[in-house]
Structures are given as C-alpha cells and as structure tokens.
Write a protein that holds these residues in place. Structure first.
Motif, mmCIF file in Angstrom:
data_model
loop_
_atom_site.group_PDB
_atom_site.id
_atom_site.type_symbol
_atom_site.label_atom_id
_atom_site.label_comp_id
_atom_site.label_asym_id
_atom_site.label_seq_id
_atom_site.Cartn_x
_atom_site.Cartn_y
_atom_site.Cartn_z
ATOM 1 N N LEU A 5 -24.374 -55.920 19.263
ATOM 2 C CA LEU A 5 -25.784 -55.929 19.679
ATOM 3 C C LEU A 5 -25.933 -56.720 20.963
ATOM 4 N N LYS A 6 -26.547 -56.079 21.968
ATOM 5 C CA LYS A 6 -26.863 -56.830 23.189
ATOM 6 C C LYS A 6 -28.341 -57.188 23.206
ATOM 7 N N LEU A 7 -28.603 -58.455 23.444
ATOM 8 C CA LEU A 7 -29.966 -58.918 23.693
ATOM 9 C C LEU A 7 -30.142 -58.928 25.200
ATOM 10 N N HIS A 51 -25.372 -61.278 25.366
ATOM 11 C CA HIS A 51 -26.678 -61.336 26.018
ATOM 12 C C HIS A 51 -26.539 -61.189 27.527
ATOM 13 N N GLY A 52 -27.623 -60.718 28.117
ATOM 14 C CA GLY A 52 -27.624 -60.457 29.559
ATOM 15 C C GLY A 52 -28.065 -61.681 30.352
ATOM 16 N N GLY A 53 -28.331 -61.430 31.630
ATOM 17 C CA GLY A 53 -28.579 -62.528 32.560
ATOM 18 C C GLY A 53 -30.034 -62.866 32.812
ATOM 19 N N GLY A 54 -30.909 -61.844 32.818
ATOM 20 C CA GLY A 54 -32.322 -62.089 33.065
ATOM 21 C C GLY A 54 -32.552 -62.981 34.273
ATOM 22 N N GLY A 57 -28.824 -65.409 35.398
ATOM 23 C CA GLY A 57 -27.683 -64.953 36.210
ATOM 24 C C GLY A 57 -28.062 -64.151 37.441
ATOM 25 N N HIS A 58 -29.023 -63.245 37.301
ATOM 26 C CA HIS A 58 -29.272 -62.291 38.394
ATOM 27 C C HIS A 58 -29.747 -62.916 39.700
ATOM 28 N N PRO A 59 -30.726 -63.838 39.672
ATOM 29 C CA PRO A 59 -31.164 -64.401 40.967
ATOM 30 C C PRO A 59 -30.033 -65.129 41.706
ATOM 31 N N ASP A 80 -22.426 -71.456 40.427
ATOM 32 C CA ASP A 80 -23.887 -71.291 40.329
ATOM 33 C C ASP A 80 -24.232 -70.196 39.319
ATOM 34 N N ILE A 81 -23.552 -69.060 39.475
ATOM 35 C CA ILE A 81 -23.822 -67.907 38.597
ATOM 36 C C ILE A 81 -23.407 -68.250 37.162
ATOM 37 N N HIS A 82 -22.192 -68.765 37.040
ATOM 38 C CA HIS A 82 -21.661 -69.096 35.706
ATOM 39 C C HIS A 82 -22.498 -70.208 35.043
ATOM 40 N N LEU A 154 -19.870 -59.554 35.919
ATOM 41 C CA LEU A 154 -19.568 -58.744 34.739
ATOM 42 C C LEU A 154 -20.868 -58.585 33.962
ATOM 43 N N SER A 155 -21.324 -57.343 33.833
ATOM 44 C CA SER A 155 -22.567 -57.096 33.108
ATOM 45 C C SER A 155 -22.339 -57.160 31.599
ATOM 46 N N GLY A 156 -23.327 -57.650 30.883
ATOM 47 C CA GLY A 156 -23.267 -57.617 29.427
ATOM 48 C C GLY A 156 -23.133 -56.187 28.917
ATOM 49 N N ASP A 157 -23.721 -55.222 29.637
ATOM 50 C CA ASP A 157 -23.616 -53.815 29.213
ATOM 51 C C ASP A 157 -22.155 -53.359 29.231
ATOM 52 N N VAL A 210 -28.783 -57.243 39.449
ATOM 53 C CA VAL A 210 -27.681 -56.768 40.294
ATOM 54 C C VAL A 210 -26.798 -55.762 39.551
ATOM 55 N N THR A 211 -27.167 -55.421 38.312
ATOM 56 C CA THR A 211 -26.277 -54.544 37.549
ATOM 57 C C THR A 211 -26.895 -53.191 37.205
ATOM 58 N N GLY A 212 -28.017 -52.832 37.832
ATOM 59 C CA GLY A 212 -28.453 -51.431 37.767
ATOM 60 C C GLY A 212 -29.564 -51.075 36.813
HETATM 61 C C1 LIG Z 1 -25.886 -61.523 36.644
HETATM 62 C C2 LIG Z 1 -25.067 -61.899 35.720
HETATM 63 C C3 LIG Z 1 -24.226 -63.060 35.959
HETATM 64 C C4 LIG Z 1 -24.918 -61.263 34.374
HETATM 65 C C5 LIG Z 1 -25.440 -59.852 34.296
HETATM 66 O O1 LIG Z 1 -25.411 -59.353 32.972
HETATM 67 P P1 LIG Z 1 -26.485 -58.257 32.558
HETATM 68 O O2 LIG Z 1 -27.828 -58.875 32.608
HETATM 69 O O3 LIG Z 1 -26.089 -57.873 31.156
HETATM 70 O O4 LIG Z 1 -26.355 -57.086 33.494
#
Ligand SMILES: C=C(C)CCOP(=O)(O)O
Ligand SMILES: Nc1ncnc2c1ncn2[C@@H]1O[C@H](COP(=O)(O)OP(=O)(O)OP(=O)(O)O)[C@@H](O)[C@H]1O
Length: 252
Positions: A5-7, A51-54, A57-59, A80-82, A154-157, A210-212
């Motif tokens: 499950l991805k949140l 879980h994703g970045g919201g 991570g993204h900014p 910074d990202i990590h 690396l995207s959570g997807d 940044v992941t589409g």
């Molecule tokens: C932007 C970063 C570091 C993670 C992106 O993961 P996502 O939100 O699952 O695409």
C-alpha cells in the motif's frame, strides 16, 4: 498474502505548505492501517507500506534540479532531499507506533541503487525478513544512488511496482488525494488497461511533483504489468479489507 500500500505524499502532507504534515489525513490513514493489522485476527497479514514525498521531498528535488533521470553529485543537495524524506518518514512511523503497528523503516538511499540504464536494485531481503518476523516495513520515495548521475529521485510509485513484483504481492493499492483516475467529467474510471485509453485526460499533479503525478503513476503501473487499485483516503479501510475501490489498473 502480501499487500503493498502506498500512501501518496499529496495525501499525508499539505501540498501548499513546505514540509507540513496533513495531521487529519495522516491520522485517518494510520487508524485504517492499525484497524487492519493490529489485533488477534487482522484483515491484512503481510503489509508493506510505502509513502510518497508530498511537500517534503518534491520541493527540495525541484530546487536542486533532481528528477528520476537527472541526478546530482552534490552531497548537500542529496542530503536536503533525503533529510526531508526522513522527517516525513519519522512522522508516519510515529503515528503508526502510537497505534501499536509494528512498523520499521527502510530508507532507500541506503538500501537501493540504479544502474546506468536506470534499472533499480534494492535490499528486498530486508523487506522479506521484516515481513517474516511480523513487522510492517515502511519505505518511502527518496534519493537513490544512480550510476553516472550521482543521486537521482526514486519515486514511491516505482518502489511499489518493484516490491509487488519481487514479493509476488497479491494486492497493490495506491492511495492518492483523488477517489481514482478521473475522466473529463470528473467521474472515476473503473478500469484502465492501456495508456492510450486515458492519456487525453491524465495530467501531472496539482502540487510540486518531480515524478509525474497521476500520469506517471498510471504509466508506471501499466508498463510493469502490476495490477493495482488507485483510490482516495476514505477507501484505505475498504482496500485493506479486501475490497476493490477506485480505479483498477491492469494491462494483462
Ligand atoms: C521527491 C522525492 C524525494 C520522493 C518522490 O516520491 P513520490 O512522491 O512517491 O513520487
Ligand atoms: N485524470 C486524473 N485523475 C486523477 N488525478 C489526476 C488526473 N490528472 C491529474 N491528476 C492529478 O494527479 C494527482 C495525483 O498524483 P500525485 O503524484 O500528486 O499523487 P500522490 O502519489 O498522492 O503524491 P506523491 O507523488 O507526492 O506521493 C491528483 O491529486 C491530481 O492533481
């Protein structure tokens, strides 16, 4: 039975505010996970969470010009990202621990790599052994060392589809802000088998991403042939109970 499950980052963070958790949705998500895995007769036995970045991570990835294909050799940019993703992961873990979910983190920056073609390898043994010992592994979108690129995103997807394939998952769910993939009238599309069927109305994300966004999510799922459900936060419990909420994506 393994469930992945991805949140979505858009669900558990407030996208309009940098590095801000959405307390209400994260709490509701943690409640739904706890209801499914804690107790004598859990509805879901082997659960892997991603879980994703919201707005964490993204900014940072955007600020440093880092995407899934273009990396950075600057360790400060990578950290910074990590670092932002670690902060979000801590917030997710603490809500789960408060509810007695036996969640353990797996941080992809320290456990994964991409080769020059972009092919991902990661420590699946760690995840498998955690499941075997009754834990709930919690992975997240992150920076990843990438041959020839330094550190890319690396995207959570992407993690979800790899985990689903490597663990031979029985059920895969992606919880996003929307109740499913929406058509031009805003109605949930019940089933998607090919990208051409939906690409006219699939877009990116409303948030910095940044992941589409949804288009990236659907493309990744269709390309890898991993059947999955995309649904909104209200349907996490239905999914974990064995239901089929939202949009079913299946290219097989
Ligand atoms: C932007 C970063 C570091 C993670 C992106 O993961 P996502 O939100 O699952 O695409
Ligand atoms: N046809 C569509 N149907 C549904 N959502 C769409 C569509 N086109 C674009 N979107 C956008 O895609 C977003 C979902 O993708 P997004 O990448 O933001 O999700 P997420 O996985 O929750 O977040 P994150 O990438 O931070 O983990 C929706 O919130 C919506 O803004």
């Amino acid at each position: 039975m393994v469930t992945v499950l991805k949140l979505g980052g858009s669900v558990i963070t407030r996208k309009e505010r940098p590095e801000t958790v959405d307390e209400r949705t994260l709490t509701e998500a943690a409640d739904a996970v706890a209801a499914a895995v804690v107790g004598p007769d859990p509805a879901t036995s082997d659960l892997v969470l991603v879980h994703g970045g919201g707005s964490f991570g993204h900014p940072h990835a955007k600020e440093h010009g880092v995407t899934t294909a273009e990396g950075t050799s600057d360790f400060r940019a990578a950290m910074d990202i990590h670092g932002a993703m670690l902060t979000l992961n801590e917030a997710v873990l603490s809500r789960l621990h408060d509810r007695n979910v036996p969640a353990l983190p797996v941080h992809p920056l320290s456990a994964a790599a991409r080769d020059e073609d972009g092919t991902l390898s990661y420590a699946v043994d760690t995840v498998e052994t955690m499941l075997g010992e009754g834990f709930v592994p919690v992975l997240h979108g992150d920076g990843v060392v990438h041959a020839g690129e330094g550190v890319s995103v690396l995207s959570g997807d992407e993690l979800v589809v790899r985990l689903a394939a490597d663990l031979d998952a029985d059920r895969v769910g992606l919880c996003s802000t929307v109740p499913g993939v929406l058509d031009l009238d805003g109605a949930v599309v019940p089933e998607i088998g090919a990208f051409e069927d939906v690409h006219d109305y699939l877009g990116g994300s409303d948030a910095t991403d940044v992941t589409g966004g949804m288009a990236g999510k659907v493309r990744t799922l269709l390309e890898t042939g991993v059947p999955a459900h995309v649904f909104g936060p209200d349907a996490i419990d239905e999914f974990l109970d064995g239901g089929s909420p939202g949009t079913r994506i299946d290219s097989r």
